[in-house]
Structure formats: structure tokens, C-alpha cells
Design an enzyme around this catalytic site. Structure first.
Site, PDB file in Angstrom:
ATOM      1  N   ASP A 268      27.907  -2.950   9.420  1.00  0.00           N
ATOM      2  CA  ASP A 268      27.011  -1.900  10.089  1.00  0.00           C
ATOM      3  C   ASP A 268      27.713  -0.726  10.807  1.00  0.00           C
ATOM      4  OD1 ASP A 268      24.448  -1.183  11.406  1.00  0.00           O
ATOM      5  OD2 ASP A 268      25.484  -1.676  13.174  1.00  0.00           O
TER       6      ASP A 268
ATOM      7  N   GLU B  95      29.722 -23.050  14.151  1.00  0.00           N
ATOM      8  CA  GLU B  95      30.100 -21.868  15.017  1.00  0.00           C
ATOM      9  C   GLU B  95      31.266 -21.072  14.593  1.00  0.00           C
ATOM     10  OE1 GLU B  95      29.437 -24.978  15.679  1.00  0.00           O
ATOM     11  OE2 GLU B  95      27.815 -24.511  17.335  1.00  0.00           O
TER      12      GLU B  95
ATOM     13  N   CYS C 262      21.253 -27.108  13.926  1.00  0.00           N
ATOM     14  CA  CYS C 262      22.453 -27.250  14.548  1.00  0.00           C
ATOM     15  C   CYS C 262      22.089 -27.700  16.093  1.00  0.00           C
ATOM     16  CB  CYS C 262      23.209 -25.784  14.961  1.00  0.00           C
ATOM     17  SG  CYS C 262      24.536 -25.720  13.836  1.00  0.00           S
ATOM     18  N   HIS C 263      23.336 -28.574  16.911  1.00  0.00           N
ATOM     19  CA  HIS C 263      22.799 -28.989  18.133  1.00  0.00           C
ATOM     20  C   HIS C 263      23.202 -27.684  19.150  1.00  0.00           C
ATOM     21  CE1 HIS C 263      23.194 -32.649  15.840  1.00  0.00           C
ATOM     22  NE2 HIS C 263      22.524 -33.239  16.938  1.00  0.00           N
TER      23      HIS C 263
END
Lengths: 163, 163, 163, 163, 163, 163
Positions: F130, F116, F80-81
Site C-alpha cells: 500500500d 499469528e 482460530c482461537h
């Protein structure tokens, strides 16, 4: 030992920074508590207190930032040892002058966790300012300090001026 | 716009935290300056000033930590935008009461850099305490605040109580 | 054991990369020392040596970068185990050909720390080049290698060609 | 400008490290190519070349590490600007003496990307050593250097001794 | 203890998030296995299986991403404890419907590693989608779940619906 | 272009992974929306819905984790950039089967932001598990997928099976 309390232990004889060798230190239970405050304009305190705005969330974001900040301490403080953390608790309380922050960190390792506690408070303060800066661009983080630490060779230390 | 200055822009209508959309903001040159202080015991100030100890290095480590801290701002402050930084300068000055810190950050982007400047000051302060804590476990970071910011729609803002 | 010294232990039978299981290894005190050099043009060495320029700071930045780099090793080297570090020391010495770097890392854990020592040297070298590249765009990092490691099942290893 | 090529631009007049202000520099297409080598024992080269071991994977892990390392440059090199990267290519070639590494990085920003290219090579080399160190604990990273850079005010620079 | 299994242990009595204190928990060997799947269009599966494209590399990148992701768990999951990892293994298998992923993580510490195993699977899946998204923009990560965990006070837990 | 949609663009002709060069792509406004779900046992849903437990905080932690996760995408997804993000919004909704997550990301850059958005959803899901795993160790992240993306050369893409 006097060299531990009377010199810059992060700096060797030649003056070069180093991460000090803690191999000979005992693994022991250690805790540290730090506190600080974010001073806010009355308008900002009113917004945080108001039922109209989700104050819980503003404090909640700061609390999470503080806990995550404690974990990032060795990334931020150049000579800090990377250590395990057994527990981190960050509390924020709205007062008339702004928001009071306290952080308590526990571990069982060879170094103390006062830097982790201080980092938790500082980062929680930064995150809080980020949340409220549109209302109060003049917010101030102040009085970030260790209140107490326990464990290790030196045992318990508490701030002299603490009640 | 009043909604920019009178509400928590990081929180949407339903009260949920978000990274606010800055797509419509102009790319413009922006700067921010923040300051803060680390209060130290006279013994610690003497050590920093002394020719016997490499004070330059203690301040040097804190300066580097502050610059690197500015770059880590979006990792630390949950809702900060990741942005380019064009320049960061961190200065530490020994005074009788401890060490004064200032940070100046520049960019050309859609958001201001006051959080980066505050983070640089806070992290430099944390690193300094880490260097000096064996001498002075009671060091305090205080008065971390934005002094001035320029650029963007709101233009220049400077702290009212700044000299 | 032959399988430890004669095969790629990071790769399982099917050829897939993995972080090898060290559960059965003993926790023991371990150290590693690595060295390397940055070759510089005479002009750059002169600038570093000159009293006119703050050479201490250039080396100081590289030293801090090396120490912090050691802590980032598991982030950089894909199959490295995240471990505690007990001490990191990075030294830089200006010589006629450039700057010599050495790093010594200590821990007490289940894996060696030679990758941490190598990473400290490499990152210190990168940071030094960054500081001096305006003067010498042709700087070269060379001879980055482990000199000695101790601890663990295999005990002490030192480079055959090391004096 | 002479001050760009004849002084330490990362250090201000007072000798303090800073991230230099590049606001005035033009956004332009920039590339940098860096190379380096990992010297290995013949046994290690044979293992990498052998059909019995998954050499592709060892090189593959190093290649990924190099690409990811380029992205971590501003985290590792204290005074590097955080910038966008438009492309990163890392190549590893097995030769008799070990493995040759090259990295090519592109961007369109205000600063060059030679540090990113160098970091990609160095981190790829570190990852390769980590993969092969059980076979060859004496592996050496050497000759890490910029071969060519283009773009920016200074235009194209290529290493004088490059073929 | 019922309060451990019947309430949100990450949240204290006042409802504030905290990193729970695990000081009193025993250090014990712990493992966790998690699985998941990436659902792909037949065209994408064919590309991965085809001899014309380097499918090994696409899976190889995802595998490395998964292993590195496991190490980043405490950076990603706000209340996760930073712990040592003794071993991480990530496997990807091409099936008609896409790619099956499994991750197995081991440690000896005070907390379980199921979050690390889940993170490894999720990040491997994200990386795989990134590699294949030009062929199949509709890829789906699904069924990411813990299959089994061992160690700690509660001992072995395995998914009821697992074969 | 067919080579953009019919091949693995992250892999070059020789099969080696690379970060593809996007220099020639236009800077344009881009958005991406991704969704996913965490499937929970009825007991866990009840706890989240209950007034007795601070459900807002559990969702709040996950929301923050998702936003911060979006910013960490280039650290997690190897090819990824690193790009600027202009806005990130993560929403979590409790439903009978568990929690639905959606993320919307905006930028103006040379590459899309679907990775993203997917990362925000996946990390929010991990954080939620979690928080709730003590109540429901069998929670499942499922159906993580891009719903829509806009901007760039290919313009708007929306999931065929989306309402």
C-alpha cells in the site's frame, strides 16, 4: 436551528439515546482540525529528542495509531455515524513540555468529522504514552479539543480562544 | 531493572517497534486507576444538570463507551498486549467546570492495565463530547492520567502529585 | 425480477458464496424496521420495573448495544455490504412478558438495511439478557423479524401478518 | 449468594453500569449450550433442501458466522468480559419449519460462556436470514435461549422446560 | 501526475505517514482483480480432493474469510481509506500444486480497490492454511499480486506479464 | 496422534467447520516464526533505499501493521482461537529484490501461534504494498510460510528446506 444548537441532539424526546437521522443533511465537503498535548517529564522529552533513541519511531507509532484511530471512531463513539474519510493527517511535535499533537480530517458526507479528529488526537496520545511509560509513568494527555471545523449547514466554526 | 525504567521498552536495539516479550513476567493481580476531565461551558453543564434533559443517559452512554473502550485497547494502541480484563468501572461526575471521569481496571496477567484505564477515560470523554457538542462545540478533554497502579514486579505506583 | 426473489442471490452459479455486485442498483433512500422480544420471568420483569433498581440503565445499555450492533453488521454477517447509516433508533419497552424491542434504520445507498435493523434488535436482546441473566438465566430472545422496509427497486414491503 | 441471583450484578449500588469484578472467581472448566430457530416459508425450506441450490453453502456461511460471532461477543455485549474460548461448535439442521441452530462453547476461565453461546446462535441466524432473504423476506429468528451451562460456583444449570 | 506515480504518496514532504487526501478525485466505478496461490504437499491436495473429507467446506471457509477480509482492509492497512464495496467475489480452485485463489472487488468511490482485492486473497490463503495445517504444516502463500485494475484517473492497468 | 496430523481437525465427522476443542491441551510456552517477501521493481527498491525518501517510515508503517495484524488473527481466520500473545516482533529488510519480512510470536497457551506469525507477515506485506504501490503497482507478496514452531505436544517443528 435552535434545536440543533440548544439541545442534546443525540437524545430523542423520551430521553433515549439514538443515532440522529442525517438523511436530510446535504453531502458537503467538511474538515475538522483538533489538537492536544502529552505532558512529559524532562527525562522523557530528552529521551525522545536524544539521538541515542529512535524518537522518530516513537512518534511514528503514535502517528499511525492516530490515523487508524480516526477510522475506528464509529466503533468507539456509540452514536457516531459510520462515514467515509477522504484524508487524515496527524502531526506530532516535540516541545519542552512534551509532545504536541494535531489532527486534520476531511470528508464529503452528511456529518462533520470533529469526532474523528478528536479521536485521532486522543488515540495518538494514548499510543505515545504507551511508548514512553517505562520512562515516565506520569505522562498526561491534556487540552484535546476542536480548533476549527468547516462545511455543513453551520459553515466554519473556529475556537474563540484560538489565536 | 534500570533498562525497564530508563529506556523505551517497546523499541528494540535497532530502533524497530515491537510488542515486548512478557513471557518471563509473573501472572499477578494488577489494577490501575486513571482520571480525566471534560471541560464544558456553563450552558452545557446546566443542560446536563437540568431535569429537563436526560442527563443520566448522556453520562450513561459515556460510561458504556468507556467500558467498551477499555476492551478495545489492544486494537487501538499498537504495541499493547491483548489481555483478559477482570473488571472495569467507569464513573462520571458532573462538576461546575464540566464532568470528571475515573476508570478502574483489574486483571491477573503478565502486564499492567494502565493503558486500559487511560483508554477507558479517553473514550468516555470522547463519547461525552459527542453527546454534548451541539450545545458546546468547544468542549475539552484534559488531565487524562494514571493515578495509581498496583501489582507486578514494580508493585504499587501512585502519582506523586495526587492528594 | 424473478432471479432476485426466487434464488439465493448471495450464491453464484457454481454455488460459491459471494458478496453480490450492487453497482447497478440505484442509490435511494431506504429504511427498515425490525422488532423482537426478550421473554423474562415475572421476577425479572419486576426487577426491571422496580424503583429500587436502575431499570433505565439496563434498558439504556441494551439500547446502546443495539445501535452499535447495527454499525457492526458487515463485520458479523459475512456477505453484507459495508454501507453508510444515516440514522438508527432502538426502543425497548417493558411489558408483562418481558421487553419488546424495535429498531429503525435509515440510509441512502444501493442496498437495503433490513440486516442492520435485525442485527440491532438481536444485539440489544443479547445485551439485555446479559444484564438480567443473574436474575433470570432462562431469558429467551424471540420473534426477531423485519416489519417493514422501504426504498430500492422493490419499494415498500411490509410483513403480511403485521396489523 | 443471594446478591448474585437476585440483583442486577452488572450495575453497582449507585445504578451505574460496570463490568463486574471476577478476580475472586475460580478459573474452572465451563461450557454453555444455546439453541434457536429460524422460521422460514415452505418455499425457502424447499430451496435449502433442493439439490438445485447449494444449500450446504448457505448453512456453511451461517455456521462460520456463528463461530466468528462467538469470538466477537465482548465487542457486542457491552459488559461482557473478554475471555479465551477453547472450542465453539455451531450446528444447523433443516426442518420443515425452517432451520434449527445450536451452539456449544467451552472455556476455562472466570466467567461463564452462555453469552458467547447465545451470540453464536443469534449471529448464525442473522447470517442465514441474509442468505435466504431474497426468497423469504419474512424469516424470523425465534427461541434463542440457553439450554444448559456447566462449571463455575453454581455448577450445572439446565433449562427447566428442556425435555 | 508524476508525483503520483513516482513518489510515496502516503508520506508527506516531511516524511510523516498520512492518509492522503482524495477529496479532489472523482467518484468513478472501479474494479480490481488479484490472485495468489497456496502451495501444498501432495498429501494435502489429496485430502482436499478426496471424497472422504469435506473439501468443499475447507474451501468454503477460506472463501468466506477472503470476502470478510476485504471488508476489514481499512482496519488492517494503516493508511487505506475506509470505502464502500459494491461486490466481492473470491474463487478457490484445487490444482496439483495446491490451491489457486482469485478475488475481484468492485466499488464506485474515490480510491481504487486493489488493496481490498489483495487482502481478500491473502486472508483466504491464511484461512486455508489454518484448515489444512494439521496435514501440511509447510503450506506456503505465494504470488499474491494485482492482475488488473480499472477506473479512476489512470484507467485500466493490467499486469505486464499477465497472459 | 494420527488424527491430529492426518485429517482436517477443523472439520468434524459430519464435515461441518468448528473451532476445535483445545481444553485438554496443556498450557505451554509456544513460539512461531514465519517469513515472506515482497518483490518490488528496482525503481521501488531504489526509492525505499534512497536518502531522499523516508524509507524508515514506509517500513515502520508495515512493521506496525504486522504487529497489529497478529493481534487481529482470530478476527480474520474464522476457526482460530482467541489467545493471549506475549510478544510479537516483525522485521523488514530491504534487499535487491524487494523487502524480506519475518515475524516471531510468543505465547503460553493451549494452541500454537503459527497463524499469528503468518498473519503478521501477510499484513506487513499488504501494508508495504500500500505504501509503495504508486511507484510499483506490480508488487508481489510471496513465500509466506512458517519457518519454525516450538512448544505444545508436538514440540519443535522446523521447515525441512530451511537451511
Amino acid at each position: 436551528m435552535s434545536s440543533d444548537t440548544g439541545s442534546l441532539t443525540h437524545i430523542d424526546e423520551s430521553g433515549a439515546a439514538r443515532m440522529v437521522d442525517v438523511s436530510e443533511k446535504d453531502v458537503s465537503a467538511r474538515t475538522a482540525t483538533a489538537t492536544g498535548r502529552v505532558l512529559l517529564a524532562p527525562e522523557a522529552v530528552a529521551v525522545l529528542r536524544s539521538g541515542d533513541v529512535p524518537k522518530g519511531d516513537a512518534l511514528g507509532v503514535a502517528r499511525i495509531a492516530g490515523i487508524m484511530g480516526a477510522k475506528r471512531t464509529p466503533d468507539l463513539v456509540p452514536l457516531c455515524h459510520p462515514i467515509a474519510l477522504h484524508g487524515v493527517k496527524v502531526e506530532l511535535t516535540i516541545v519542552d513540555a512534551g509532545v504536541e499533537i494535531s489532527a486534520r480530517v476531511k470528508t464529503a458526507d452528511r456529518t462533520g468529522v470533529e469526532m474523528e479528529a478528536l479521536t485521532a488526537v486522543a488515540v495518538a496520545g494514548l499510543a505515545l504514552i504507551d511508548m514512553i511509560k517505562a520512562v515516565d509513568p506520569g505522562a498526561v494527555i491534556t487540552d484535546v479539543k476542536v480548533e476549527e471545523k468547516t462545511g455543513g449547514k453551520t459553515g466554519r466554526w473556529s475556537r474563540p480562544d484560538a489565536g
